[in-house]
Design a protein around this motif. Sequence first.
Motif, PDB file in Angstrom:
ATOM      1  N   LYS A 132       0.579  -1.126   0.369  1.00  0.00           N
ATOM      2  CA  LYS A 132       0.167  -0.171   0.498  1.00  0.00           C
ATOM      3  C   LYS A 132       1.278   1.411  -0.026  1.00  0.00           C
ATOM      4  O   LYS A 132       1.873   0.772   0.528  1.00  0.00           O
ATOM      5  N   GLY A 133       0.449   2.329  -0.506  1.00  0.00           N
ATOM      6  CA  GLY A 133       1.331   3.352  -1.021  1.00  0.00           C
ATOM      7  C   GLY A 133       0.860   4.847  -0.749  1.00  0.00           C
ATOM      8  O   GLY A 133      -0.328   4.564   0.113  1.00  0.00           O
ATOM      9  N   LEU A 134       1.515   5.723  -0.375  1.00  0.00           N
ATOM     10  CA  LEU A 134       1.257   6.831   0.364  1.00  0.00           C
ATOM     11  C   LEU A 134       0.360   8.111  -0.357  1.00  0.00           C
ATOM     12  O   LEU A 134       1.657   7.990  -1.270  1.00  0.00           O
ATOM     13  N   THR A 135      -0.507   7.874  -0.986  1.00  0.00           N
ATOM     14  CA  THR A 135      -1.073   8.714  -1.785  1.00  0.00           C
ATOM     15  C   THR A 135      -1.292  10.037  -1.578  1.00  0.00           C
ATOM     16  O   THR A 135      -1.059  11.619  -2.300  1.00  0.00           O
ATOM     17  N   ASN A 136      -1.697  10.992  -0.530  1.00  0.00           N
ATOM     18  CA  ASN A 136      -2.180  11.880   0.064  1.00  0.00           C
ATOM     19  C   ASN A 136      -0.487  12.685   0.539  1.00  0.00           C
ATOM     20  O   ASN A 136      -0.273  13.024   1.910  1.00  0.00           O
ATOM     21  N   SER A 137       0.416  13.012  -0.091  1.00  0.00           N
ATOM     22  CA  SER A 137       1.818  13.366  -0.425  1.00  0.00           C
ATOM     23  C   SER A 137       1.561  15.041  -0.299  1.00  0.00           C
ATOM     24  O   SER A 137       1.181  15.190  -1.768  1.00  0.00           O
ATOM     25  N   PRO A 138       2.417  15.898   0.069  1.00  0.00           N
ATOM     26  CA  PRO A 138       2.755  15.864   1.060  1.00  0.00           C
ATOM     27  C   PRO A 138       1.921  15.322   2.765  1.00  0.00           C
ATOM     28  O   PRO A 138       0.935  15.690   2.909  1.00  0.00           O
ATOM     29  N   TYR A 139       2.503  14.302   3.792  1.00  0.00           N
ATOM     30  CA  TYR A 139       1.799  13.977   5.230  1.00  0.00           C
ATOM     31  C   TYR A 139       2.533  14.556   6.260  1.00  0.00           C
ATOM     32  O   TYR A 139       3.645  14.422   6.259  1.00  0.00           O
ATOM     33  N   SER A 140       1.993  14.768   7.139  1.00  0.00           N
ATOM     34  CA  SER A 140       2.051  15.048   8.809  1.00  0.00           C
ATOM     35  C   SER A 140       1.666  14.376   9.459  1.00  0.00           C
ATOM     36  O   SER A 140       0.113  14.748   9.467  1.00  0.00           O
ATOM     37  N   VAL A 141       1.594  14.371  10.323  1.00  0.00           N
ATOM     38  CA  VAL A 141       1.092  14.298  12.028  1.00  0.00           C
ATOM     39  C   VAL A 141       1.307  15.351  13.241  1.00  0.00           C
ATOM     40  O   VAL A 141       2.897  14.856  13.457  1.00  0.00           O
ATOM     41  N   ASP A 142       0.897  15.618  14.120  1.00  0.00           N
ATOM     42  CA  ASP A 142       1.920  16.062  15.446  1.00  0.00           C
ATOM     43  C   ASP A 142       0.968  15.128  16.490  1.00  0.00           C
ATOM     44  O   ASP A 142      -0.105  15.181  17.135  1.00  0.00           O
ATOM     45  N   THR A 156       3.973   2.834   9.626  1.00  0.00           N
ATOM     46  CA  THR A 156       3.775   3.390   8.868  1.00  0.00           C
ATOM     47  C   THR A 156       2.575   1.933   8.864  1.00  0.00           C
ATOM     48  O   THR A 156       2.996   0.933   7.932  1.00  0.00           O
ATOM     49  N   ASN A 157       1.177   2.448   7.900  1.00  0.00           N
ATOM     50  CA  ASN A 157       0.402   1.304   7.175  1.00  0.00           C
ATOM     51  C   ASN A 157       0.883   2.091   5.779  1.00  0.00           C
ATOM     52  O   ASN A 157       0.213   0.581   5.163  1.00  0.00           O
ATOM     53  N   GLY A 206      12.407   9.648  -1.234  1.00  0.00           N
ATOM     54  CA  GLY A 206      10.952  10.808  -1.007  1.00  0.00           C
ATOM     55  C   GLY A 206      12.412  11.697   0.821  1.00  0.00           C
ATOM     56  O   GLY A 206      13.075  11.162   0.919  1.00  0.00           O
ATOM     57  N   ARG A 207      11.398  12.220   1.980  1.00  0.00           N
ATOM     58  CA  ARG A 207      11.792  12.968   2.616  1.00  0.00           C
ATOM     59  C   ARG A 207      10.711  12.432   3.937  1.00  0.00           C
ATOM     60  O   ARG A 207       9.622  11.940   4.108  1.00  0.00           O
ATOM     61  N   VAL A 208      11.558  12.342   4.600  1.00  0.00           N
ATOM     62  CA  VAL A 208      11.125  12.049   5.951  1.00  0.00           C
ATOM     63  C   VAL A 208      12.345  11.990   7.104  1.00  0.00           C
ATOM     64  O   VAL A 208      13.054  12.771   7.377  1.00  0.00           O
ATOM     65  N   GLU A 209      10.986  13.133   7.771  1.00  0.00           N
ATOM     66  CA  GLU A 209      11.773  14.155   9.097  1.00  0.00           C
ATOM     67  C   GLU A 209      11.156  13.562  10.423  1.00  0.00           C
ATOM     68  O   GLU A 209       9.728  13.666  10.645  1.00  0.00           O
ATOM     69  N   VAL A 210      11.368  13.572  11.235  1.00  0.00           N
ATOM     70  CA  VAL A 210      11.237  13.414  13.012  1.00  0.00           C
ATOM     71  C   VAL A 210      11.519  14.110  13.938  1.00  0.00           C
ATOM     72  O   VAL A 210      12.915  13.689  13.624  1.00  0.00           O
ATOM     73  N   VAL A 211      11.219  14.800  14.746  1.00  0.00           N
ATOM     74  CA  VAL A 211      11.105  15.536  16.092  1.00  0.00           C
ATOM     75  C   VAL A 211      11.451  14.690  17.295  1.00  0.00           C
ATOM     76  O   VAL A 211      10.119  13.713  17.585  1.00  0.00           O
ATOM     77  N   MET A 212      12.167  14.554  17.939  1.00  0.00           N
ATOM     78  CA  MET A 212      11.402  13.426  18.919  1.00  0.00           C
ATOM     79  C   MET A 212      12.829  13.756  20.179  1.00  0.00           C
ATOM     80  O   MET A 212      14.111  14.650  19.615  1.00  0.00           O
ATOM     81  N   ARG A 213      13.029  13.110  21.138  1.00  0.00           N
ATOM     82  CA  ARG A 213      13.790  12.608  21.875  1.00  0.00           C
ATOM     83  C   ARG A 213      14.143  11.160  21.516  1.00  0.00           C
ATOM     84  O   ARG A 213      13.030  11.077  22.560  1.00  0.00           O
ATOM     85  N   ALA A 214      14.985  10.442  22.364  1.00  0.00           N
ATOM     86  CA  ALA A 214      15.717   9.950  22.647  1.00  0.00           C
ATOM     87  C   ALA A 214      15.071   8.983  23.363  1.00  0.00           C
ATOM     88  O   ALA A 214      15.461  10.140  24.923  1.00  0.00           O
ATOM     89  N   ALA A 215      15.614   7.893  23.848  1.00  0.00           N
ATOM     90  CA  ALA A 215      15.757   7.014  25.913  1.00  0.00           C
ATOM     91  C   ALA A 215      16.581   6.961  25.770  1.00  0.00           C
ATOM     92  O   ALA A 215      17.654   7.082  25.050  1.00  0.00           O
ATOM     93  N   VAL A 257       5.911  14.225  12.447  1.00  0.00           N
ATOM     94  CA  VAL A 257       6.543  13.294  11.462  1.00  0.00           C
ATOM     95  C   VAL A 257       5.828  13.842  10.465  1.00  0.00           C
ATOM     96  O   VAL A 257       4.933  14.457  10.161  1.00  0.00           O
ATOM     97  N   SER A 258       6.626  14.195   9.191  1.00  0.00           N
ATOM     98  CA  SER A 258       7.000  14.605   7.890  1.00  0.00           C
ATOM     99  C   SER A 258       6.858  13.827   7.112  1.00  0.00           C
ATOM    100  O   SER A 258       8.397  13.034   7.162  1.00  0.00           O
ATOM    101  N   VAL A 259       6.662  13.867   6.006  1.00  0.00           N
ATOM    102  CA  VAL A 259       7.095  12.272   5.472  1.00  0.00           C
ATOM    103  C   VAL A 259       6.104  12.991   3.588  1.00  0.00           C
ATOM    104  O   VAL A 259       4.851  14.143   3.203  1.00  0.00           O
ATOM    105  N   THR A 260       6.973  13.262   2.297  1.00  0.00           N
ATOM    106  CA  THR A 260       6.788  13.767   1.098  1.00  0.00           C
ATOM    107  C   THR A 260       7.047  12.437   0.586  1.00  0.00           C
ATOM    108  O   THR A 260       8.367  11.335   0.864  1.00  0.00           O
TER     109      THR A 260
END
Length: 275
Positions: free
Chosen positions: A33-43, A84-85, A91-100, A239-242
């Motif tokens: 299954k592909g990501l069709t709604n690009s760019p995608y982001s989730v907060d 992700t499903n 493309g491009r993947v950005e992850v805003v995070m803090r490691a454990a 997370v932001s994905v193009t």
Amino acid sequence: MRLLLLLSALVGFAATQFGDCNPLKISGCPPDKGLTNSPYSVDFTKGTTDWASWTSIGTDSVLYTSQGAVLTINKKGEAPTIATNWYIFFGRVEVVMRAAPGTGIVSSVVLASDDGDEIDWEFLGGNNDEVQTNYFGKGNLTLYNRGGKTPVHDVQGTTHTYTIDWQMDQLTWSVDGNVVRTLKKEDALGGLNYPQTPMKLRIGSWAGGDPDNAPGTIAWAGGLTDYTKAPFTMYVEKVSVTNQNPAASYSYGDASGSWESIVLKKDDAAAAVGR
């Protein structure tokens, strides 16, 4: 260090792929299954997640709070992970995070395909000022010179943005907008080991320092994990994905594992890349 190989014992998925069917070894694998709604982001800091796009893997719970997706190891055997499903095809993947934190605890951001291509960010809980990068092609483990290390201040206490820019001819890793590593396709065994097939995104943490792991794994992870010092928590804010080649699905046209062999289905018709 081969992240998926080490994780397989913990969460029960195949060492060289996300799915159960490697199209280079098994014919008739279902399309991805592909990501069709690009760019995608989730907060994730909004306290909810997009369940149509994400799955929590295994039995370990993931909380969604004002701090983001909260992935916590409380005891031995836990490896909280979200994935992700859908797949992307360059493309491009950005992850805003803090490691454990925690000796032996590994936080990871991984892109991986069905046929063993992989791109990694890895954080070791015993080192608060470094991130590791890695890549693999077709599950090839014959060489162990693919890893890289980058100094980053306070990866556990400070939010940073980690970016993978994955193109047909070049791969870059960036921290807070600054490129820290570049891989050209020709430098990955002449392109044979260059990641180039559709990939899923997986984000999670696990105990590389678990005493049941192999000595080499424990050593790479920084030493034995002391579960009496739990909880060990990773925070993922955004997370932001193009997806460079959006499509309803991707399938492998042959067993070459090359990007040219990937068939895109954009509704009812198949298409080649770039059409």
